[in-house]
Write a protein that holds these residues in place. Sequence first.
Motif, mmCIF file in Angstrom:
data_model
loop_
_atom_site.group_PDB
_atom_site.id
_atom_site.type_symbol
_atom_site.label_atom_id
_atom_site.label_comp_id
_atom_site.label_asym_id
_atom_site.label_seq_id
_atom_site.Cartn_x
_atom_site.Cartn_y
_atom_site.Cartn_z
ATOM 1 N N ALA A 1 1.668 -2.319 9.733
ATOM 2 C CA ALA A 1 0.711 -3.428 10.252
ATOM 3 C C ALA A 1 0.759 -3.777 11.588
ATOM 4 O O ALA A 1 -0.033 -3.853 12.503
ATOM 5 C CB ALA A 1 0.159 -4.544 9.182
ATOM 6 N N VAL A 2 2.268 -4.406 11.854
ATOM 7 C CA VAL A 2 2.491 -4.786 13.324
ATOM 8 C C VAL A 2 2.555 -3.734 14.037
ATOM 9 O O VAL A 2 2.030 -3.814 15.252
ATOM 10 C CB VAL A 2 3.924 -5.527 13.073
ATOM 11 N N ARG A 3 2.991 -2.446 13.610
ATOM 12 C CA ARG A 3 2.900 -1.409 14.598
ATOM 13 C C ARG A 3 1.334 -1.094 15.077
ATOM 14 O O ARG A 3 1.361 -0.810 16.163
ATOM 15 C CB ARG A 3 3.670 -0.258 14.082
ATOM 16 N N ALA A 4 0.705 -1.175 14.193
ATOM 17 C CA ALA A 4 -0.733 -0.740 14.492
ATOM 18 C C ALA A 4 -1.402 -1.809 15.409
ATOM 19 O O ALA A 4 -1.910 -1.302 16.386
ATOM 20 C CB ALA A 4 -1.629 -0.702 13.151
ATOM 21 N N GLU A 5 -1.050 -3.153 15.389
ATOM 22 C CA GLU A 5 -1.448 -4.143 16.234
ATOM 23 C C GLU A 5 -0.983 -3.676 17.813
ATOM 24 O O GLU A 5 -1.687 -4.065 18.608
ATOM 25 C CB GLU A 5 -1.053 -5.370 15.517
ATOM 26 N N CYS A 6 0.609 -3.422 17.713
ATOM 27 C CA CYS A 6 1.186 -3.149 19.022
ATOM 28 C C CYS A 6 0.443 -1.971 19.826
ATOM 29 O O CYS A 6 0.073 -1.914 20.988
ATOM 30 C CB CYS A 6 2.639 -2.834 18.862
ATOM 31 N N GLU A 7 0.149 -0.986 18.792
ATOM 32 C CA GLU A 7 -0.545 0.308 19.445
ATOM 33 C C GLU A 7 -1.990 -0.005 19.948
ATOM 34 O O GLU A 7 -2.490 0.498 20.833
ATOM 35 C CB GLU A 7 -0.350 1.408 18.469
ATOM 36 N N ALA A 8 -2.471 -0.946 19.124
ATOM 37 C CA ALA A 8 -3.950 -1.209 19.776
ATOM 38 C C ALA A 8 -3.962 -1.939 20.970
ATOM 39 O O ALA A 8 -4.960 -1.968 21.666
ATOM 40 C CB ALA A 8 -4.697 -2.163 18.510
ATOM 41 N N MET A 9 -2.992 -2.416 21.532
ATOM 42 C CA MET A 9 -2.497 -3.054 22.623
ATOM 43 C C MET A 9 -2.180 -2.186 23.665
ATOM 44 O O MET A 9 -2.106 -2.604 24.785
ATOM 45 C CB MET A 9 -1.538 -4.254 22.800
ATOM 46 N N GLY A 10 -1.855 -0.969 23.069
ATOM 47 C CA GLY A 10 -1.633 0.217 24.378
ATOM 48 C C GLY A 10 -0.167 0.304 24.395
ATOM 49 O O GLY A 10 0.140 1.237 25.181
ATOM 50 N N ALA B 1 3.433 1.630 22.760
ATOM 51 C CA ALA B 1 4.130 2.623 21.815
ATOM 52 C C ALA B 1 5.137 1.998 20.770
ATOM 53 O O ALA B 1 5.716 0.922 21.264
ATOM 54 C CB ALA B 1 4.906 3.740 22.627
ATOM 55 N N ALA B 2 4.983 2.157 19.840
ATOM 56 C CA ALA B 2 5.594 1.628 18.814
ATOM 57 C C ALA B 2 6.265 2.479 17.788
ATOM 58 O O ALA B 2 5.517 3.374 17.405
ATOM 59 C CB ALA B 2 5.008 0.340 18.088
ATOM 60 N N LEU B 3 7.553 1.873 17.111
ATOM 61 C CA LEU B 3 8.221 2.799 16.066
ATOM 62 C C LEU B 3 8.544 2.001 15.106
ATOM 63 O O LEU B 3 9.136 0.875 15.173
ATOM 64 C CB LEU B 3 9.423 3.525 16.733
ATOM 65 N N VAL B 4 8.348 2.155 13.860
ATOM 66 C CA VAL B 4 8.938 1.286 12.632
ATOM 67 C C VAL B 4 10.213 2.231 12.058
ATOM 68 O O VAL B 4 10.109 3.337 11.903
ATOM 69 C CB VAL B 4 7.921 1.449 11.406
ATOM 70 N N VAL B 5 11.314 1.421 11.630
ATOM 71 C CA VAL B 5 12.675 1.954 11.488
ATOM 72 C C VAL B 5 13.218 1.082 10.320
ATOM 73 O O VAL B 5 13.215 -0.033 10.505
ATOM 74 C CB VAL B 5 13.731 2.068 12.583
ATOM 75 N N ALA B 6 13.487 1.912 9.095
ATOM 76 C CA ALA B 6 14.113 0.761 8.276
ATOM 77 C C ALA B 6 15.666 0.632 8.598
ATOM 78 O O ALA B 6 16.433 1.399 9.252
ATOM 79 C CB ALA B 6 14.254 1.693 6.924
ATOM 80 N N LEU B 7 15.949 -0.856 8.233
ATOM 81 C CA LEU B 7 17.274 -1.327 8.781
ATOM 82 C C LEU B 7 17.814 -2.467 7.755
ATOM 83 O O LEU B 7 17.009 -3.337 7.522
ATOM 84 C CB LEU B 7 16.865 -1.891 10.147
ATOM 85 N N ASP B 8 19.049 -2.230 7.375
ATOM 86 C CA ASP B 8 19.645 -3.121 6.984
ATOM 87 C C ASP B 8 20.721 -3.701 7.512
ATOM 88 O O ASP B 8 21.928 -3.173 7.980
ATOM 89 C CB ASP B 8 20.417 -2.825 5.357
ATOM 90 N N VAL B 9 20.676 -4.820 8.337
ATOM 91 C CA VAL B 9 21.799 -5.289 9.257
ATOM 92 C C VAL B 9 23.055 -5.577 8.711
ATOM 93 O O VAL B 9 24.113 -5.609 9.656
ATOM 94 C CB VAL B 9 21.173 -6.655 10.128
ATOM 95 N N THR B 10 23.253 -5.762 7.601
ATOM 96 C CA THR B 10 24.356 -5.725 6.740
ATOM 97 C C THR B 10 25.337 -4.679 6.483
ATOM 98 O O THR B 10 26.703 -4.575 6.400
ATOM 99 C CB THR B 10 24.545 -6.440 5.767
#
Length: 258
Positions: A48-57, A59-68
Amino acid sequence: MTNCDNTPVVLITGAATGIGAACARAFARSNWRVAITTLAATTAEAEAVRAECEAMGAAALVVALDVTNDDNCRAVALEVERHFGRLDGLVNCAGVTRFIPHADLEALPSSEFGRTNDVNVLGTFQMIRACRGALERSGNGAIVNYSSIAGLSGVGSSVAYAASKGAVISLTLSMARALAPHIRVNAVAPGYVAGGLPSRVLEPAALAAVEAKYLETQPLKTLLQPDDIAALTVFLVAGPAGITGEIIRMDNGLHLNG
């Protein structure tokens, strides 16, 4: 797919909700491309955040991440640089806590201390290490870590949380020295933020009591919002090149009460 666009790129950990999501939107509004990292459990929110960013023009990417997980950190840093062709900023927003009274030492198990440290401190370090090469190649790399007023004054949700955020301050100072002159490293130390981490770990009644307390005790009689912290973060990443090794407190003046 490598993108040779020269538009700057930021990678934000913990970007599905709260302050991290606000940062993603703020960078998108500032014409940055955005890598939104998230745990599997919050993938829908991240999309949903990605879609908001793209609506602003943006480019956005969602990546799975476990920082540990160090291997995961390194793989994500590589994936983001390959996808966008560069990496210019890193925002370490991923964090955890539990509310445990500071005086009740027996209520704080070693496992909780370890979990808090693994995400808040080790995760921050591992992401810095993983992204270092890409940020250096950028020629204008910048990192913002999230500490807290808990790390400055030993208050906050638990002893473990305060200790971890104090460690983030020390880590920021060390990294600012170690990564200069190629990468700037700063930290933000927020006070209570509405919609931040407490809103995801407290029951509604307890959350309301915490917010009432801060509204009463802060000189500025308002609650910080995620967008406030995000605006400061964008400034530190994209702004003046002479700022590094700073811990910037944003707490509505709470520290003035001693």
